[in-house]
Design an enzyme around this catalytic site. Structure first.
Site, PDB file in Angstrom:
ATOM      1  N   LYS A  89       0.934  -1.138   0.028  1.00  0.00           N
ATOM      2  CA  LYS A  89       0.030   0.112  -0.002  1.00  0.00           C
ATOM      3  C   LYS A  89       0.792   1.044  -0.025  1.00  0.00           C
ATOM      4  O   LYS A  89       2.148   1.140   0.572  1.00  0.00           O
ATOM      5  CB  LYS A  89      -0.782   0.024   1.314  1.00  0.00           C
ATOM      6  CG  LYS A  89      -2.059   1.207   1.065  1.00  0.00           C
ATOM      7  CD  LYS A  89      -3.317   0.160   0.358  1.00  0.00           C
ATOM      8  CE  LYS A  89      -4.388   0.987   0.393  1.00  0.00           C
ATOM      9  NZ  LYS A  89      -5.640  -0.015  -0.003  1.00  0.00           N
TER      10      LYS A  89
HETATM   11  N1  GLU Z   1      -7.251   0.269  -3.401  1.00  0.00           N
HETATM   12  C1  GLU Z   1      -8.298  -0.956  -3.653  1.00  0.00           C
HETATM   13  C2  GLU Z   1      -8.205  -1.969  -2.411  1.00  0.00           C
HETATM   14  O1  GLU Z   1      -7.890  -1.524  -1.454  1.00  0.00           O
HETATM   15  C3  GLU Z   1      -7.458  -1.603  -4.899  1.00  0.00           C
HETATM   16  C4  GLU Z   1      -6.276  -2.420  -4.986  1.00  0.00           C
HETATM   17  C5  GLU Z   1      -5.561  -2.783  -6.400  1.00  0.00           C
HETATM   18  O2  GLU Z   1      -6.363  -2.706  -7.159  1.00  0.00           O
HETATM   19  O3  GLU Z   1      -4.283  -3.038  -6.381  1.00  0.00           O
HETATM   20  O4  GLU Z   1      -8.523  -3.163  -2.842  1.00  0.00           O
END
Ligand code: GLU
Length: 437
Positions: free
Chosen positions: A123
């Site tokens: 993240k």
């Molecule tokens: N931000 C989204 C999540 O928390 C998508 C993450 C992604 O597609 O890599 O799942």
């Protein structure tokens, strides 16, 4: 960019103000510990799956429109790359901090493992407030972030995506800067791109669509006819608004929606298409601008405790806490956001018989379609919307059924079951990788 802005809460007994990022981190570690105990995983293996693999903190010097240079702090945490490259979004938020990003990176590890995707978890967070930045400033921050992260990411290393306050325009700047730096095309270094730059149809709707699908499955599980069900949604950004649109389309009554500015309420069901149109047409894109007389306007916080069958928290983490869990009147919670319910609140809700579809299942639609986009880029081909939707629905159905089977077999909550499946997969891969090194 309409989100709920509260990121701290005060413990009523101690008066201590807790940041939601650190609560999120500790809660996810607690779920992993519980799963590891059920699976009889020893402490050395547990330490390998619990701790983040790599954490990057950078300072981004960026020139503002008035000529001043401001230093923005930014993070990328790669929690695990055992099952594949790190995967996870990047958020732009003034309250983002390292603990929050750590917790969210760990959630991505468990989400991807639960869905059986060939990814680890990661993240990113940039500490900035997009609501006060110009387009040029936002672009320069994004490009500086891409440059700083370039040595640590890649289609087979770590693949960022959109999250809170980031969208396909930001992914386009990010991709362009990365590709300029490495000197080659590498569309699969990010997902959530615009279509013309290698994006995939249906990525924008995917998280909200998945939330709606899991809501339908939860109603069926609880024997509630969807035509008579009532749903309340907190958060009217990418996830909440799309979930509302889809549920309305499926004939479910959405009785309240809220963003940072206001809540709209109608006990007989809101006119969701009209609200969506109003929000899209007005630049601040806030619900308080809605002029329709068919909805009563309430303060945003009122939405959590309204009478309904399903509550969908789709804003930020730490919204349902021990202080308000007793006041929640929904029978089902479907977690559109990451970490909206604290573990203390969950204990109270479990005791009261409220069923919770956990974030790592309920909002996994986004990363599933990111996976299709990543594959599309690696293979250099094109997917159509009908295929994307069909495959997404199937992947989520499989994961939902697997969680339900585990719930029934072990008489545990859906969150415990989801973590059990995910932790078993990651722990299995870690022990194979680390044997005879
Ligand atoms: N931000 C989204 C999540 O928390 C998508 C993450 C992604 O597609 O890599 O799942």
């Amino acid at each position: 960019m309409s989100t709920i802005a509260r990121t701290t809460s005060t413990d009523e007994r101690t008066g201590v103000v807790e940041r939601h990022g650190s609560v999120l981190l500790h809660d996810s570690q607690r779920y992993v510990r519980e799963a590891a105990a059920m699976l009889e995983i020893d402490s050395s293996l547990f330490n390998l799956i619990d701790q983040p693999e790599r954490e990057v903190t950078v300072t981004l010097p960026v020139e503002l429109d008035d000529g001043r240079v401001e230093a923005f702090t930014a993070y990328r945490v790669q929690h695990s790359r055992v099952l594949g490259p790190g995967k996870g979004g990047m958020r732009f938020h003034p309250d983002s901090d390292l603990d929050e990003v750590r917790g969210l990176a760990a959630l991505m590890t468990w989400k991807c493992a639960l869905l059986g995707l060939p990814y680890g978890g990661a993240k990113g967070g940039v500490v900035c407030d997009p609501s006060v930045l110009s387009t040029g400033e936002l672009a320069r921050i994004t490009r500086a972030y891409a440059n700083a992260l370039a040595p640590f990411i890649g289609a087979h290393v770590d693949v960022p995506a959109p999250d809170v306050n980031t969208d396909e325009r930001i992914m386009a700047w990010f991709l362009d800067e990365y590709e300029r730096r490495v000197g080659r095309h590498e569309p699969s270094v990010v997902t959530g791109k615009p279509l013309t730059l290698g994006g995939i149809p249906g990525r924008g709707e995917s998280t909200g669509r998945g939330v709606a699908q899991i809501t339908m499955a939860m109603l069926e599980k609880q024997y509630i006819a969807h035509k008579s069900a009532t749903v309340v949604i907190q958060g009217f950004g990418k996830v909440g608004s799309e979930a509302a649109r889809r549920l309305h389309e499926l004939g479910v009554k959405v009785v309240a929606v809220a963003d940072v500015s206001a809540a709209l309420y109608n006990e007989n069901g809101l006119d969701i298409p009209r609200i969506l149109q109003s929000v899209q047409c007005q630049p601040p894109r806030l619900l308080r601008e809605y002029g329709g007389e068919d909805a009563q306007m309430l303060p945003p916080e009122a939405v959590l405790t309204l009478d309904c069958d399903v509550l969908i928290p789709a804003a930020l983490e730490g919204q349902i806490t021990a202080s308000n869990a007793d006041d929640i009147r929904a029978r089902i919670i479907v977690e559109g956001a990451n970490g909206p319910t604290t573990a203390d609140a969950e204990e109270i809700l479990n005791r009261r018989g409220v069923e919770i579809a956990p974030d790592i299942l309920a909002n996994a639609g986004g990363v599933v379609v990111s996976y299709f986009e990543w594959l599309q880029g690696l293979q250099g081909n094109r997917w159509d919307l009908a295929t994307v939707r069909k495959m997404l629905d199937q992947e989520l159905r499989n994961a939902f059924d697997a969680v339900l089977r585990e719930t029934e077999r072990r008489k545990i909550s859906m969150r415990q079951a989801a973590y059990l499946i995910a932790v078993e997969r990651v722990a299995g891969a870690v022990s194979l990788r680390w044997s005879q090194r």
